[in-house]
Design an enzyme around this catalytic site. Structure first.
Site, PDB file in Angstrom:
ATOM      1  N   CYS A   1      -3.880   0.767  -2.702  1.00 22.82           N
ATOM      2  CA  CYS A   1      -3.781  -0.467  -1.928  1.00 22.82           C
ATOM      3  C   CYS A   1      -2.740  -1.409  -2.538  1.00 22.82           C
ATOM      4  O   CYS A   1      -2.401  -1.315  -3.720  1.00 22.82           O
ATOM      5  CB  CYS A   1      -5.124  -1.181  -1.900  1.00 22.82           C
TER       6      CYS A   1
ATOM      7  N   GLU B   1      -2.981  -4.526  -3.345  1.00 18.54           N
ATOM      8  CA  GLU B   1      -3.505  -5.363  -4.432  1.00 18.54           C
ATOM      9  C   GLU B   1      -3.436  -4.624  -5.758  1.00 18.54           C
ATOM     10  O   GLU B   1      -3.063  -5.193  -6.791  1.00 18.54           O
ATOM     11  CB  GLU B   1      -4.973  -5.740  -4.159  1.00 18.54           C
TER      12      GLU B   1
ATOM     13  N   CYS C   1     -10.327  -4.333  -0.067  1.00 18.70           N
ATOM     14  CA  CYS C   1     -11.388  -3.347   0.129  1.00 18.70           C
ATOM     15  C   CYS C   1     -12.337  -3.411  -1.071  1.00 18.70           C
ATOM     16  O   CYS C   1     -12.059  -4.071  -2.076  1.00 18.70           O
ATOM     17  CB  CYS C   1     -10.793  -1.951   0.290  1.00 18.70           C
TER      18      CYS C   1
ATOM     19  N   ASN D   1       0.838  -1.191   0.000  1.00 17.66           N
ATOM     20  CA  ASN D   1       0.000   0.000   0.000  1.00 17.66           C
ATOM     21  C   ASN D   1       0.877   1.245   0.000  1.00 17.66           C
ATOM     22  O   ASN D   1       1.876   1.311   0.716  1.00 17.66           O
ATOM     23  CB  ASN D   1      -0.970  -0.001   1.181  1.00 17.66           C
ATOM     24  N   VAL D   2       0.483   2.213  -0.808  1.00 20.22           N
ATOM     25  CA  VAL D   2       1.234   3.464  -0.928  1.00 20.22           C
ATOM     26  C   VAL D   2       0.298   4.599  -0.516  1.00 20.22           C
ATOM     27  O   VAL D   2      -0.702   4.849  -1.198  1.00 20.22           O
ATOM     28  CB  VAL D   2       1.732   3.688  -2.367  1.00 20.22           C
ATOM     29  N   GLU D   3       0.616   5.236   0.608  1.00 20.38           N
ATOM     30  CA  GLU D   3      -0.230   6.314   1.120  1.00 20.38           C
ATOM     31  C   GLU D   3       0.381   7.671   0.764  1.00 20.38           C
ATOM     32  O   GLU D   3       1.592   7.805   0.663  1.00 20.38           O
ATOM     33  CB  GLU D   3      -0.392   6.182   2.641  1.00 20.38           C
ATOM     34  N   ASN D   4      -0.503   8.642   0.573  1.00 23.43           N
ATOM     35  CA  ASN D   4      -0.032   9.980   0.198  1.00 23.43           C
ATOM     36  C   ASN D   4      -0.930  11.047   0.810  1.00 23.43           C
ATOM     37  O   ASN D   4      -1.942  10.733   1.425  1.00 23.43           O
ATOM     38  CB  ASN D   4       0.011  10.103  -1.330  1.00 23.43           C
TER      39      ASN D   4
HETATM   40 ZN   LIG Z   1      -8.009  -1.846  -1.624  1.00 23.08          ZN
END
Ligand SMILES: [Zn+2]
Length: 139
Positions: A56, A58, A94, A46-49
């Site tokens: 996510c 996947e 998700c 997962n790469v959050e920004n």
């Molecule tokens: Zn997801």
């Protein structure tokens, strides 16, 4: 799918989730490993920004595979844990990822996840997690 391949997928998902994490907001790292019909495995986390939508694990793995020209997928393994936890836990895609995966896989596509404390592997068919999907088709 044989148990050895499932364990390999889970281990690759664990490896990528603990390497180069980009989960600065949730501190919840997720790893995914996606198996093609040719036996190639693509991994992602997962790469959050700071923006609206993070990516996510996947979808990271699937986008890596798609951009390499892959078109036929067998299964994905997903694991997750809080960064300070010692064990990975069971996690499922998700809603957004379920829809996304459904558009690039067939109805037999499998999803594996793993609880490291109990050593239990869980498997699902994507079609059971998302029986109806959105499509640009007129009825
Ligand atoms: Zn997801």
């Amino acid at each position: 799918m044989d148990d050895k391949k499932i364990i390999e997928l889970i281990n690759k998902a664990k490896d990528i989730a603990t390497k180069n994490c980009c989960c600065k907001y949730s501190n919840f790292t997720v790893g995914a490993s996606l198996l093609t019909s040719d036996g190639i495995i693509y991994t992602g986390f997962n790469v959050e920004n700071d923006g609206i939508e993070s990516i996510c694990a996947e979808r990271t793995a699937m986008c890596k595979a798609l951009t390499e020209g892959e078109k036929d997928f067998v299964a994905i393994a997903i694991v997750a844990k809080k960064l300070n936890d010692t064990h990975f836990t069971k996690v499922l895609p998700c809603g957004y990822c379920r829809q996304f995966l459904s558009e690039y896989t067939n109805s037999n596509f499998l999803i594996y996840t793993y609880d490291e404390k109990t050593k239990k592997v869980y498997s699902y068919k994507l079609k059971d997690l998302l029986p109806e999907t959105f499509r640009f088709e007129e009825s």
